[in-house]
Design a protein around this motif. Structure first.
Motif, mmCIF file in Angstrom:
data_model
loop_
_atom_site.group_PDB
_atom_site.id
_atom_site.type_symbol
_atom_site.label_atom_id
_atom_site.label_comp_id
_atom_site.label_asym_id
_atom_site.label_seq_id
_atom_site.Cartn_x
_atom_site.Cartn_y
_atom_site.Cartn_z
ATOM 1 N N PHE A 167 12.322 69.192 -29.947
ATOM 2 C CA PHE A 167 12.085 70.639 -29.922
ATOM 3 C C PHE A 167 13.218 71.367 -29.207
ATOM 4 C CE2 PHE A 167 10.188 74.083 -27.237
ATOM 5 C CZ PHE A 167 10.034 75.024 -28.244
ATOM 6 N N MET A 168 13.625 70.864 -28.044
ATOM 7 C CA MET A 168 14.684 71.518 -27.283
ATOM 8 C C MET A 168 16.020 71.468 -28.022
ATOM 9 S SD MET A 168 13.684 70.279 -23.453
ATOM 10 C CE MET A 168 15.038 71.144 -22.701
ATOM 11 N N THR A 169 16.286 70.353 -28.697
ATOM 12 C CA THR A 169 17.524 70.239 -29.465
ATOM 13 C C THR A 169 17.556 71.252 -30.597
ATOM 14 O OG1 THR A 169 17.702 67.877 -28.948
ATOM 15 C CG2 THR A 169 18.940 68.679 -30.855
ATOM 16 N N VAL A 170 16.435 71.415 -31.295
ATOM 17 C CA VAL A 170 16.344 72.383 -32.392
ATOM 18 C C VAL A 170 16.570 73.795 -31.871
ATOM 19 C CG1 VAL A 170 14.777 73.451 -34.062
ATOM 20 C CG2 VAL A 170 14.869 70.968 -33.861
ATOM 21 N N VAL A 171 15.924 74.131 -30.761
ATOM 22 C CA VAL A 171 16.063 75.477 -30.185
ATOM 23 C C VAL A 171 17.504 75.730 -29.770
ATOM 24 C CG1 VAL A 171 15.400 76.985 -28.262
ATOM 25 C CG2 VAL A 171 13.669 75.595 -29.420
ATOM 26 N N ALA A 174 20.804 73.298 -38.265
ATOM 27 C CA ALA A 174 21.878 73.140 -37.285
ATOM 28 C C ALA A 174 21.678 71.916 -36.405
ATOM 29 C CB ALA A 174 21.979 74.397 -36.418
ATOM 30 N N ALA A 175 20.414 71.477 -36.230
ATOM 31 C CA ALA A 175 20.121 70.343 -35.350
ATOM 32 C C ALA A 175 20.223 68.999 -36.058
ATOM 33 C CB ALA A 175 18.723 70.499 -34.750
ATOM 34 N N GLN A 176 20.392 69.010 -37.385
ATOM 35 C CA GLN A 176 20.386 67.756 -38.141
ATOM 36 C C GLN A 176 21.406 66.745 -37.647
ATOM 37 O OE1 GLN A 176 20.292 69.399 -42.384
ATOM 38 N NE2 GLN A 176 19.458 67.348 -42.632
ATOM 39 N N SER A 177 22.647 67.187 -37.497
ATOM 40 C CA SER A 177 23.700 66.243 -37.137
ATOM 41 C C SER A 177 23.488 65.669 -35.749
ATOM 42 C CB SER A 177 25.074 66.925 -37.226
ATOM 43 O OG SER A 177 25.123 68.040 -36.347
ATOM 44 N N GLU A 178 23.026 66.518 -34.819
ATOM 45 C CA GLU A 178 22.817 66.036 -33.453
ATOM 46 C C GLU A 178 21.654 65.057 -33.381
ATOM 47 O OE1 GLU A 178 22.339 67.799 -28.919
ATOM 48 O OE2 GLU A 178 22.932 69.113 -30.568
ATOM 49 N N LEU A 179 20.587 65.338 -34.149
ATOM 50 C CA LEU A 179 19.411 64.468 -34.131
ATOM 51 C C LEU A 179 19.565 63.268 -35.069
ATOM 52 C CD1 LEU A 179 16.650 67.239 -34.182
ATOM 53 C CD2 LEU A 179 17.191 65.725 -32.263
ATOM 54 N N ASN A 180 20.486 63.403 -36.046
ATOM 55 C CA ASN A 180 20.681 62.366 -37.060
ATOM 56 C C ASN A 180 19.374 62.108 -37.823
ATOM 57 O OD1 ASN A 180 22.251 60.555 -38.521
ATOM 58 N ND2 ASN A 180 21.725 58.832 -37.185
ATOM 59 N N LEU A 181 18.700 63.194 -38.165
ATOM 60 C CA LEU A 181 17.439 63.128 -38.903
ATOM 61 C C LEU A 181 17.502 64.082 -40.089
ATOM 62 C CD1 LEU A 181 14.877 63.264 -35.930
ATOM 63 C CD2 LEU A 181 15.509 61.231 -37.254
ATOM 64 N N SER A 182 16.709 63.814 -41.118
ATOM 65 C CA SER A 182 16.638 64.711 -42.264
ATOM 66 C C SER A 182 15.824 65.944 -41.908
ATOM 67 C CB SER A 182 15.991 63.997 -43.451
ATOM 68 O OG SER A 182 14.622 63.733 -43.173
ATOM 69 N N LEU A 183 15.981 66.984 -42.716
ATOM 70 C CA LEU A 183 15.214 68.218 -42.487
ATOM 71 C C LEU A 183 13.720 67.964 -42.567
ATOM 72 C CD1 LEU A 183 17.160 71.036 -44.391
ATOM 73 C CD2 LEU A 183 16.700 70.894 -41.949
ATOM 74 N N SER A 184 13.312 67.162 -43.526
ATOM 75 C CA SER A 184 11.882 66.898 -43.678
ATOM 76 C C SER A 184 11.320 66.149 -42.474
ATOM 77 C CB SER A 184 11.621 66.094 -44.959
ATOM 78 O OG SER A 184 12.298 64.851 -44.915
ATOM 79 N N THR A 185 12.098 65.217 -41.921
ATOM 80 C CA THR A 185 11.648 64.474 -40.742
ATOM 81 C C THR A 185 11.548 65.390 -39.526
ATOM 82 O OG1 THR A 185 12.656 62.442 -41.572
ATOM 83 C CG2 THR A 185 12.133 62.519 -39.224
ATOM 84 N N ILE A 186 12.554 66.254 -39.344
ATOM 85 C CA ILE A 186 12.512 67.197 -38.231
ATOM 86 C C ILE A 186 11.306 68.113 -38.366
ATOM 87 C CG2 ILE A 186 13.718 69.129 -37.128
ATOM 88 C CD1 ILE A 186 16.351 67.818 -37.952
#
Length: 302
Positions: free
Chosen positions: A17-21, A28-40
């Motif tokens: 949550f904090m990474t997305v914010v 914008a958070a995809q690359s940092e989290l290394n997750l797909s949009l659907s997973t996020i």
């Protein structure tokens, strides 16, 4: 109402949550989290379900926190800052803090009350007396280059661009206004008798590391003078022959002395976000973590 028990899975959701914010949205958070949009999106919905509140709104207008989402973020920021401090102090007990910490700074921040670096240094020197400090003052683009290259452990500035491979931690914002020096034809002219057409007809100063952004509003092809630091800009403006931007805290003593005035502050002003830039992939040492933690504490408590 039952009390929520925090579990390890919740901490992972909180971090997401904090990474997305802080990234400004799911994409914008995809690359940092290394997750797909659907997973996020799935994890975000799971957290909203755990908390029982809606955290954000998404749509054509972009990502925006709800009032509850902002409150949750603010509380989590405090919680994780406390955890960061705890981790730094525990590592300090375990690891002897030695070596050299190389810090990069942009010039002329000494007069900025938003940046209490002296207090940070006081606390750091007390907590890590065996660590040597190496401070380099350079333009922001050079600071980014040297953090990437490993010459600097971290840098603090308002950066002109986002460089892949670096992480950025927000600290505070600096206000920049457009100034005129005594002796300039516009110095004694009231603002209601000055417009952008009038301003663009005079010599303008721009900072080399900002590209053309300093002069974009004036719709001219090139500045009449280019500088790499604030002191160079100030000297040109104080000559009474050039106009340009300066941080308000830096200009304040010259205004008080009657040597500068701000032109059209409602139109010609902007806010620069100051950040810490560190390498994303290079392992951070306890020394780097300690300095970053103290910096954030002092700025948050100012």
């Amino acid at each position: 109402m039952s009390r929520m028990t925090i579990e390890t899975a919740d901490l992972r959701l909180f971090r997401l949550f904090m990474t997305v914010v802080e990234a400004g949205g799911f994409t914008a958070a995809q690359s940092e989290l290394n997750l797909s949009l659907s997973t996020i999106s799935t994890h975000f919905a799971e957290l909203e379900g755990r908390l029982g509140v809606r955290l954000c709104r998404r749509g054509r207008s972009g990502f925006k926190l709800t009032e509850e989402g902002q409150a949750v973020y603010d509380e989590l920021r405090r919680v994780f800052d406390t955890l960061d401090r705890f981790g730094a102090r525990v590592r300090g007990l375990r690891d002897r803090l030695t070596g050299t910490l190389s810090i990069g700074l942009v010039d002329n921040t000494l007069t900025d009350a938003n940046f209490p670096l002296e207090r940070v240094i006081t606390r750091f020197a007390d907590a890590a007396p065996e660590v040597n400090l190496a401070i380099a003052t350079r333009p922001p683009n050079e600071l980014l280059r040297d953090v990437i290259g490993g010459e600097l452990h971290l840098a603090i500035a308002s950066f002109p661009r986002i460089v892949p491979g670096l992480s950025y931690i927000d600290l505070y914002t600096e206000t920049n206004l457009f100034y005129c020096g005594a002796g300039h034809p516009l110095f004694d002219r009231p603002d209601d008798m000055v417009d952008l057409d009038e301003v663009r007809s005079h010599r303008l100063v721009a900072r080399s590391y900002w590209g053309a952004r300093d002069i974009k509003i004036f719709a001219i092809s090139a500045p009449h003078a280019t500088v790499s630091d604030m002191e160079g800009a100030a000297r040109l403006i104080l000559s009474g022959r050039y106009l340009g931007y300066l941080p308000d805290h830096y200009a304040a003593p010259f205004i008080q002395a009657g040597r500068l005035r701000a032109l059209l502050p409602r139109v010609l002003s902007y806010h620069s976000p100051f950040q810490i830039a560190v390498h994303s992939d290079r392992a951070r040492t306890p020394v780097v973590d300690l300095f970053m933690t103290l910096t954030r504490e002092e700025i948050a408590g100012r």
